[in-house]
Design a protein around this motif. Structure first.
Motif, PDB file in Angstrom:
ATOM      1  N   ALA A  71       2.049   5.535   2.931  1.00 35.34           N
ATOM      2  CA  ALA A  71       2.790   4.291   2.434  1.00 35.34           C
ATOM      3  C   ALA A  71       2.081   4.097   1.110  1.00 35.34           C
ATOM      4  O   ALA A  71       2.673   3.450  -0.186  1.00 35.34           O
ATOM      5  CB  ALA A  71       2.778   3.061   3.248  1.00 35.34           C
ATOM      6  N   TYR A  72       0.680   4.236   1.044  1.00 33.65           N
ATOM      7  CA  TYR A  72      -0.113   3.713  -0.238  1.00 33.65           C
ATOM      8  C   TYR A  72       0.203   4.531  -1.103  1.00 33.65           C
ATOM      9  O   TYR A  72       0.464   4.660  -2.236  1.00 33.65           O
ATOM     10  CB  TYR A  72      -1.693   3.745   0.042  1.00 33.65           C
ATOM     11  CG  TYR A  72      -2.334   3.077  -1.086  1.00 33.65           C
ATOM     12  CD1 TYR A  72      -2.217   2.127  -1.755  1.00 33.65           C
ATOM     13  CD2 TYR A  72      -3.046   4.041  -1.710  1.00 33.65           C
ATOM     14  CE1 TYR A  72      -3.032   1.690  -2.976  1.00 33.65           C
ATOM     15  CE2 TYR A  72      -3.817   3.736  -2.826  1.00 33.65           C
ATOM     16  CZ  TYR A  72      -3.794   2.685  -3.486  1.00 33.65           C
ATOM     17  OH  TYR A  72      -4.279   2.156  -4.610  1.00 33.65           O
ATOM     18  N   GLU A  73       0.103   6.122  -0.893  1.00 31.78           N
ATOM     19  CA  GLU A  73       0.271   7.120  -1.886  1.00 31.78           C
ATOM     20  C   GLU A  73       1.541   6.985  -2.443  1.00 31.78           C
ATOM     21  O   GLU A  73       1.843   7.245  -3.794  1.00 31.78           O
ATOM     22  CB  GLU A  73      -0.023   8.388  -1.090  1.00 31.78           C
ATOM     23  CG  GLU A  73      -1.668   8.501  -1.019  1.00 31.78           C
ATOM     24  CD  GLU A  73      -2.207   9.978  -0.550  1.00 31.78           C
ATOM     25  OE1 GLU A  73      -0.860  10.698  -0.160  1.00 31.78           O
ATOM     26  OE2 GLU A  73      -3.138  10.111  -0.058  1.00 31.78           O
ATOM     27  N   GLU A  74       2.622   6.767  -1.701  1.00 30.58           N
ATOM     28  CA  GLU A  74       4.025   6.929  -2.156  1.00 30.58           C
ATOM     29  C   GLU A  74       4.645   5.732  -2.653  1.00 30.58           C
ATOM     30  O   GLU A  74       5.521   5.692  -3.578  1.00 30.58           O
ATOM     31  CB  GLU A  74       4.897   7.589  -0.922  1.00 30.58           C
ATOM     32  CG  GLU A  74       4.342   9.051  -0.668  1.00 30.58           C
ATOM     33  CD  GLU A  74       5.282   9.596   0.396  1.00 30.58           C
ATOM     34  OE1 GLU A  74       6.416   8.804   0.855  1.00 30.58           O
ATOM     35  OE2 GLU A  74       5.137  10.745   0.897  1.00 30.58           O
ATOM     36  N   ALA A  75       3.941   4.717  -2.287  1.00 33.94           N
ATOM     37  CA  ALA A  75       4.775   3.347  -2.560  1.00 33.94           C
ATOM     38  C   ALA A  75       3.860   2.307  -3.238  1.00 33.94           C
ATOM     39  O   ALA A  75       4.245   1.318  -3.518  1.00 33.94           O
ATOM     40  CB  ALA A  75       5.759   2.714  -1.217  1.00 33.94           C
ATOM     41  N   GLY A  76       2.374   2.453  -2.936  1.00 37.39           N
ATOM     42  CA  GLY A  76       1.467   1.447  -3.260  1.00 37.39           C
ATOM     43  C   GLY A  76       1.578   0.448  -2.623  1.00 37.39           C
ATOM     44  O   GLY A  76       1.049  -0.678  -3.158  1.00 37.39           O
ATOM     45  N   VAL A  77       1.788   0.243  -1.143  1.00 41.65           N
ATOM     46  CA  VAL A  77       1.674  -0.653  -0.345  1.00 41.65           C
ATOM     47  C   VAL A  77       0.579  -0.517   0.650  1.00 41.65           C
ATOM     48  O   VAL A  77       0.225   0.571   1.010  1.00 41.65           O
ATOM     49  CB  VAL A  77       3.218  -1.095   0.525  1.00 41.65           C
ATOM     50  CG1 VAL A  77       4.134  -1.266  -0.779  1.00 41.65           C
ATOM     51  CG2 VAL A  77       3.572   0.222   1.253  1.00 41.65           C
ATOM     52  N   ARG A  78      -0.070  -1.677   0.879  1.00 46.42           N
ATOM     53  CA  ARG A  78      -0.880  -1.806   2.070  1.00 46.42           C
ATOM     54  C   ARG A  78      -0.892  -2.938   2.888  1.00 46.42           C
ATOM     55  O   ARG A  78      -0.081  -3.798   2.644  1.00 46.42           O
ATOM     56  CB  ARG A  78      -2.478  -2.107   1.344  1.00 46.42           C
ATOM     57  CG  ARG A  78      -2.993  -0.637   0.630  1.00 46.42           C
ATOM     58  CD  ARG A  78      -4.359  -0.833   0.329  1.00 46.42           C
ATOM     59  NE  ARG A  78      -5.208   0.218  -0.113  1.00 46.42           N
ATOM     60  CZ  ARG A  78      -5.664   0.293  -1.149  1.00 46.42           C
ATOM     61  NH1 ARG A  78      -5.678  -0.558  -2.109  1.00 46.42           N
ATOM     62  NH2 ARG A  78      -6.261   1.640  -1.670  1.00 46.42           N
ATOM     63  N   GLY A  79      -1.410  -2.965   4.022  1.00 50.95           N
ATOM     64  CA  GLY A  79      -0.885  -3.756   5.133  1.00 50.95           C
ATOM     65  C   GLY A  79      -1.316  -3.615   6.653  1.00 50.95           C
ATOM     66  O   GLY A  79      -2.320  -2.464   6.557  1.00 50.95           O
ATOM     67  N   THR A  80      -1.047  -4.226   7.663  1.00 54.35           N
ATOM     68  CA  THR A  80      -1.454  -3.876   8.862  1.00 54.35           C
ATOM     69  C   THR A  80      -0.516  -2.939   9.679  1.00 54.35           C
ATOM     70  O   THR A  80       0.743  -3.347   9.823  1.00 54.35           O
ATOM     71  CB  THR A  80      -1.334  -5.301   9.616  1.00 54.35           C
ATOM     72  OG1 THR A  80      -2.286  -6.267   8.837  1.00 54.35           O
ATOM     73  CG2 THR A  80      -1.939  -5.205  11.058  1.00 54.35           C
ATOM     74  N   SER A 113       1.188  -6.476   3.156  1.00 53.34           N
ATOM     75  CA  SER A 113       0.492  -7.562   2.457  1.00 53.34           C
ATOM     76  C   SER A 113      -0.127  -7.433   1.073  1.00 53.34           C
ATOM     77  O   SER A 113      -0.569  -8.365   0.413  1.00 53.34           O
ATOM     78  CB  SER A 113      -0.758  -8.043   3.350  1.00 53.34           C
ATOM     79  OG  SER A 113      -1.790  -6.803   3.255  1.00 53.34           O
ATOM     80  N   ASP A 114       0.010  -6.183   0.436  1.00 58.35           N
ATOM     81  CA  ASP A 114      -0.797  -6.039  -0.853  1.00 58.35           C
ATOM     82  C   ASP A 114       0.372  -4.819  -1.396  1.00 58.35           C
ATOM     83  O   ASP A 114       0.505  -3.860  -0.779  1.00 58.35           O
ATOM     84  CB  ASP A 114      -2.109  -5.631  -0.872  1.00 58.35           C
ATOM     85  CG  ASP A 114      -2.579  -5.348  -2.070  1.00 58.35           C
ATOM     86  OD1 ASP A 114      -2.468  -6.300  -3.013  1.00 58.35           O
ATOM     87  OD2 ASP A 114      -3.353  -4.594  -2.204  1.00 58.35           O
ATOM     88  N   LEU A 115       0.560  -5.083  -2.686  1.00 56.30           N
ATOM     89  CA  LEU A 115       1.079  -4.282  -3.630  1.00 56.30           C
ATOM     90  C   LEU A 115       0.407  -3.781  -4.779  1.00 56.30           C
ATOM     91  O   LEU A 115      -0.100  -4.742  -5.489  1.00 56.30           O
ATOM     92  CB  LEU A 115       2.481  -4.728  -4.236  1.00 56.30           C
ATOM     93  CG  LEU A 115       3.852  -5.284  -3.185  1.00 56.30           C
ATOM     94  CD1 LEU A 115       4.564  -6.080  -4.067  1.00 56.30           C
ATOM     95  CD2 LEU A 115       4.076  -4.278  -2.400  1.00 56.30           C
ATOM     96  N   ALA A 116       0.091  -2.407  -4.634  1.00 56.75           N
ATOM     97  CA  ALA A 116      -0.887  -1.982  -5.926  1.00 56.75           C
ATOM     98  C   ALA A 116      -0.249  -1.824  -7.317  1.00 56.75           C
ATOM     99  O   ALA A 116       0.913  -1.418  -6.966  1.00 56.75           O
ATOM    100  CB  ALA A 116      -1.532  -0.621  -5.391  1.00 56.75           C
ATOM    101  N   LYS A 117      -0.633  -2.045  -8.316  1.00 59.37           N
ATOM    102  CA  LYS A 117       0.024  -1.760  -9.489  1.00 59.37           C
ATOM    103  C   LYS A 117      -0.127  -0.352  -9.820  1.00 59.37           C
ATOM    104  O   LYS A 117       0.935   0.216 -10.538  1.00 59.37           O
ATOM    105  CB  LYS A 117      -0.694  -2.697 -10.802  1.00 59.37           C
ATOM    106  CG  LYS A 117      -0.498  -4.007 -10.682  1.00 59.37           C
ATOM    107  CD  LYS A 117      -1.139  -4.919 -11.711  1.00 59.37           C
ATOM    108  CE  LYS A 117      -0.614  -6.236 -11.521  1.00 59.37           C
ATOM    109  NZ  LYS A 117      -1.336  -7.184 -12.561  1.00 59.37           N
ATOM    110  N   ASN A 118      -1.006   0.323  -9.632  1.00 60.94           N
ATOM    111  CA  ASN A 118      -1.180   1.710  -9.941  1.00 60.94           C
ATOM    112  C   ASN A 118      -1.266   2.438  -8.445  1.00 60.94           C
ATOM    113  O   ASN A 118      -2.478   2.191  -7.673  1.00 60.94           O
ATOM    114  CB  ASN A 118      -2.398   2.201 -10.779  1.00 60.94           C
ATOM    115  CG  ASN A 118      -1.820   1.446 -12.091  1.00 60.94           C
ATOM    116  OD1 ASN A 118      -1.050   2.001 -12.721  1.00 60.94           O
ATOM    117  ND2 ASN A 118      -3.032   0.589 -12.596  1.00 60.94           N
ATOM    118  N   PHE A 119      -0.772   3.655  -8.331  1.00 60.31           N
ATOM    119  CA  PHE A 119      -0.804   4.515  -7.240  1.00 60.31           C
ATOM    120  C   PHE A 119      -0.385   5.835  -7.339  1.00 60.31           C
ATOM    121  O   PHE A 119       0.202   6.111  -8.336  1.00 60.31           O
ATOM    122  CB  PHE A 119      -0.214   3.843  -5.929  1.00 60.31           C
ATOM    123  CG  PHE A 119       1.432   3.539  -6.232  1.00 60.31           C
ATOM    124  CD1 PHE A 119       2.377   4.470  -5.769  1.00 60.31           C
ATOM    125  CD2 PHE A 119       1.843   2.434  -6.606  1.00 60.31           C
ATOM    126  CE1 PHE A 119       3.739   4.127  -6.212  1.00 60.31           C
ATOM    127  CE2 PHE A 119       3.018   2.067  -6.912  1.00 60.31           C
ATOM    128  CZ  PHE A 119       4.122   3.123  -6.736  1.00 60.31           C
TER     129      PHE A 119
END
Length: 169
Positions: A71-80, A113-119
């Motif tokens: 989810a982080y690598e493909e969409a830049g999202v983090r959370g629980t 809970s968090d959206l990354a600007k760069n991923f």
């Protein structure tokens, strides 16, 4: 069934490979102002169809951790991410050499809970936040559609219950 037809069927079954395993994340959030839940969809890099983040097993990571990493690598999202699987679906993946293989994707809910600007894959996919109903309409796999709608109902029940109201859903 003739003997030749039975033999042909048996040979096909002998060479059929079990689906390859992948792990995916059903990424969602609840809008702060309206309280409406929404789900993140992204396009696949090859066909442009609407999908959820997913990927292959990773050495040293548990299945739900792989789902969160994808989810982080493909969409830049983090959370629980939940540790218990929501369910699974099967789809056919086209490999670089043109061969199609069946993949079974175990899906885990991830509350963003968090959206990354760069991923890692930024700019390689289109990302969109949509309602659960719209997400179910956009994905191709019937089992994934069912998972999305079932999770939406579960989330609706949880929200109603957490607000101290009796759920009638």
């Amino acid at each position: 069934m003739t003997l030749i037809a039975r033999l042909a069927n048996d040979v096909q079954l002998m060479f059929r490979r079990p689906p390859r395993q992948q792990y995916g994340a059903l990424c969602y959030r609840v809008k702060k102002k309206s309280g409406e839940p929404e789900m993140l969809l992204l396009t696949s890099r090859d066909t442009g169809r609407w999908v959820i983040p997913k990927g292959w097993p990773m050495s040293g990571k548990l299945s739900h951790e792989v789902a969160a990493q994808e989810a982080y690598e493909e969409a830049g999202v983090r959370g629980t991410v939940e540790t218990e699987m929501l369910g699974a679906f099967i789809y056919n993946k086209m490999l670089r050499d043109g061969v199609k293989i069946a993949c079974r994707v175990q899906v885990y809910a991830l509350e963003v809970s968090d959206l990354a600007k760069n991923f890692k894959e930024k700019g390689e996919r289109k990302l969109e936040w949509v309602s659960f109903e719209e997400a179910a309409n956009r994905v191709n796999e019937p089992e994934l559609k069912a998972l999305i709608l079932a999770f939406s109902r579960r989330l609706g029940n949880r929200q109603t219950t957490s607000e101290g109201q009796v759920s009638s859903k």
